[in-house]
Design a protein around this motif. Structure first.
Motif, PDB file in Angstrom:
ATOM      1  N   ALA A 159      36.160  37.214  31.945  1.00 48.88           N
ATOM      2  CA  ALA A 159      35.567  36.973  33.266  1.00 48.88           C
ATOM      3  C   ALA A 159      35.420  35.493  33.584  1.00 48.88           C
ATOM      4  O   ALA A 159      34.887  35.143  34.642  1.00 48.88           O
ATOM      5  N   GLU A 169      38.783  48.813  32.638  1.00 54.48           N
ATOM      6  CA  GLU A 169      38.428  48.261  33.940  1.00 54.48           C
ATOM      7  C   GLU A 169      38.402  46.732  33.916  1.00 54.48           C
ATOM      8  O   GLU A 169      38.786  46.074  34.895  1.00 54.48           O
ATOM      9  N   ALA A 170      37.952  46.156  32.783  1.00 50.68           N
ATOM     10  CA  ALA A 170      37.899  44.701  32.677  1.00 50.68           C
ATOM     11  C   ALA A 170      39.301  44.103  32.719  1.00 50.68           C
ATOM     12  O   ALA A 170      39.530  43.071  33.367  1.00 50.68           O
ATOM     13  N   GLY A 212      40.638  44.246  36.240  1.00 54.50           N
ATOM     14  CA  GLY A 212      40.061  43.170  37.039  1.00 54.50           C
ATOM     15  C   GLY A 212      40.710  41.825  36.740  1.00 54.50           C
ATOM     16  O   GLY A 212      40.957  41.021  37.651  1.00 54.50           O
ATOM     17  N   TYR A 213      41.004  41.576  35.460  1.00 57.62           N
ATOM     18  CA  TYR A 213      41.662  40.319  35.085  1.00 57.62           C
ATOM     19  C   TYR A 213      43.086  40.274  35.635  1.00 57.62           C
ATOM     20  O   TYR A 213      43.531  39.245  36.158  1.00 57.62           O
ATOM     21  N   ALA A 267      44.224  41.586  38.250  1.00 53.32           N
ATOM     22  CA  ALA A 267      44.217  41.369  39.703  1.00 53.32           C
ATOM     23  C   ALA A 267      44.148  39.885  40.059  1.00 53.32           C
ATOM     24  O   ALA A 267      44.494  39.499  41.177  1.00 53.32           O
ATOM     25  N   ARG A 268      43.694  39.062  39.122  1.00 54.15           N
ATOM     26  CA  ARG A 268      43.582  37.618  39.370  1.00 54.15           C
ATOM     27  C   ARG A 268      44.857  36.863  39.014  1.00 54.15           C
ATOM     28  O   ARG A 268      44.926  35.654  39.190  1.00 54.15           O
TER      29      ARG A 268
END
Length: 534
Positions: A316, A345-346, A349-350, A352-353
């Motif tokens: 994150a 999920e983590a 999310g990563y 997506a960046r």
């Protein structure tokens, strides 16, 4: 397969031995060495104690001189030493002097554990062993041969005269680059004071001009410089030496230094106490300077002190370059056992960046700062699916590579053996069956091979028979042939099309099922023909 099972069993045995050693007392350890090394039990027992408390714990080609007395990592190295050294000595009921003479005649990978045993003999003031090692180093012994065990024993011991002998051996190497390399490859295992002496020697004699020395310094301090960077490495080595001799200065650099200062300071502190260095590094994971955060993360990773709870913090991190360090703990086949809070999920999310292509933007050092492509991260999702439904992949399939999709299908195949596929999963399977990459479609066929196709699924398969991939077509035809009654209907449908590939598939389907196909005509030419005799 047998070799793989043997390797797994050995790893389990070593893990159990490490657990035993970590919780053992001196009485149990003495009993172990009495059992494994009856001919020199006392020396072996003291070597084991040194491995648990004094020698560095790191193993492998990129090992560093990290210490953490009493930590489980020391027990792991001690267990490996106990096992490998016993494998070498068990067939020779000889004393330690005999092994000192003959160690150089053994394959180097087998004799590597003997050096620490000889180092302990030197600490025990065994002059016979010291004399043999000295004569071996000077090529004066009539039988003994030079090997890695000689500098390892001299440097790992606590005898200054042994260090002096090792220094002389290095300086006398002249053009013997192989000998120089062997010596430098053992310096990380040296006694802390011997390690300092060698750093001084390198700087004083300008030994960084030798490739073996530069490579060794890179390994000791986790660097990746080459011969064009000698001046820079010399400055970093002098700085690291200062931190080793003044730990208070190193702690000050951790608090206030630049990224480079922080990295070297933490690295040198870990050579005294890796657990304490990791505690200091962990406080920097929220530092404002990304270079200092990267320094902390790199040291935590190098010292094997990166805890499961650290990984989500890195993933994150505002700087995606730090997240890459956590993301690499997982590959598409399996997640390392210490991934902790690194969840499906983590990673989504990563990912997506990230961008479509991998990039590199240096951070801290030129070789750090790699940012993976989005597909590289999405491809690791199968390892973290856990109990989630297979349809959790659906939103991410378009971003996955063919390898990632294939891994997901292999996971689905394993799940299929435990329970039937539900309707949403079958729909997703049909989507993957239509993938343009042949390897993905072929893997999907393997999953679908045990299914009884619904009418809408049959339509998908019939359309796919327009493709020319031989393996895919073979799998699809066998899939249709599972329904013997419907196979003739499907064959007739295929034979009535204008697509040549589909008409050929129709004939192959009839041949697969042994069904009749007399008087079937092509819509293009309508000739009367029979595909079966009689």
């Amino acid at each position: 397969m047998q070799d793989n099972r043997d390797h797994q069993q050995r790893a389990q045995d070593l893990d159990a031995l490490a657990v035993l050693l970590h919780s053992s007392d001196s009485v149990l350890r003495q009993a172990l060495t009495d059992l494994f090394f009856p001919q020199f039990s006392g020396t072996a027992q003291r070597t084991l104690e040194a491995l648990l408390h004094r020698h560095p714990y790191a193993q492998g080609y990129d090992r560093r001189a990290f210490r953490a007395p009493g930590h489980r990592l020391h027990a792991e190295r001690a267990a490996n030493w106990l096992w490998t050294t016993w494998q070498v000595t068990r067939d020779y009921p000889q004393d330690l002097a005999w092994f000192t003479v003959h160690a150089g005649l053994l394959p180097s990978w087998r004799a590597q554990g003997l050096g620490l045993l000889f180092a302990q003999a030197l600490d025990d003031h065994d002059d016979t062993v010291f004399s043999i090692l000295r004569d071996t180093a000077g090529t004066q012994h009539p039988v003994a041969r030079m090997g890695r065990h000689v500098p390892q024993a001299l440097l790992a011991s606590a005898r200054p005269e042994a260090w002096t002998l090792a220094e002389g051996l290095l300086l006398a190497a002249q053009r013997q680059e192989g000998l120089r390399q062997v010596i430098f490859e053992t310096v990380d295992e040296a006694h802390p004071q011997a390690f300092l002496r060698f750093l001084h020697l390198i700087l004083r004699e300008d030994l960084l001009r030798f490739a073996a020395c530069l490579r060794a310094v890179d390994v000791w301090f986790g660097l990746a410089y080459d011969v064009t960077d000698v001046k820079l490495v010399r400055g970093l080595l002098g700085q690291a030496l200062g931190y080793l001799e003044d730990p208070s200065g190193a702690r000050s650099a951790v608090q206030n230094g630049s990224g480079h200062d922080t990295y070297l300071a933490l690295f040198t502190l870990a050579m005294h106490d890796a657990v304490e260095a990791a505690r200091l590094a962990r406080t920097l994971l929220s530092d404002r300077d990304p270079a200092r955060r990267m320094a902390a993360a790199q040291v935590l990773n190098a010292t094997q002190q990166l805890e499961p709870d650290d990984l989500p913090r890195l993933l994150a991190d505002p700087d995606v370059r730090l997240g890459a360090l956590a993301a690499t703990r997982v590959n598409r086949w399996h997640a390392q056992p210490d991934t902790g809070g690194l969840t499906f999920e983590a990673l989504v999310g990563y990912a997506a960046r990230l961008g479509v292509n991998a990039t590199h933007d240096s951070l801290l050092f030129p070789w750090l700062g790699q940012v993976p492509a989005r597909a590289d991260i999405l491809d690791t999702l199968p390892a973290l699916l856990g109990d989630r439904p297979f349809t959790a992949f659906a939103p991410h399939l378009s971003g996955m590579s063919s390898g990632g999709k294939t891994s997901a299908l292999q996971l689905l195949k394993a799940r299929q053996a435990q329970h039937a596929l539900d309707a949403p999963t079958r729909d997703l399977l049909m989507t993957l069956l239509q993938d343009r990459n042949p390897s993905v479609a072929e893997e999907a066929v393997k999953v679908a091979a045990d299914l009884t196709l619904a009418p809408e699924e049959t339509e998908v398969v019939l359309v796919l028979l327009k493709r020319r991939s031989a393996d895919l077509r073979r799998g699809l035809i066998r899939l249709l042939a599972r329904d013997a009654q419907g196979a003739s209907v499907n064959a007739a449908h295929l034979l009535a099309t204008r697509n040549t590939e589909q008409r050929q598939a129709g004939l192959q389907l009839l041949l697969e099922t042994g069904g009749p196909c007399r008087n079937i005509s092509s819509p293009a030419t309508r000739p009367r023909r029979s595909c079966m005799p009689g």
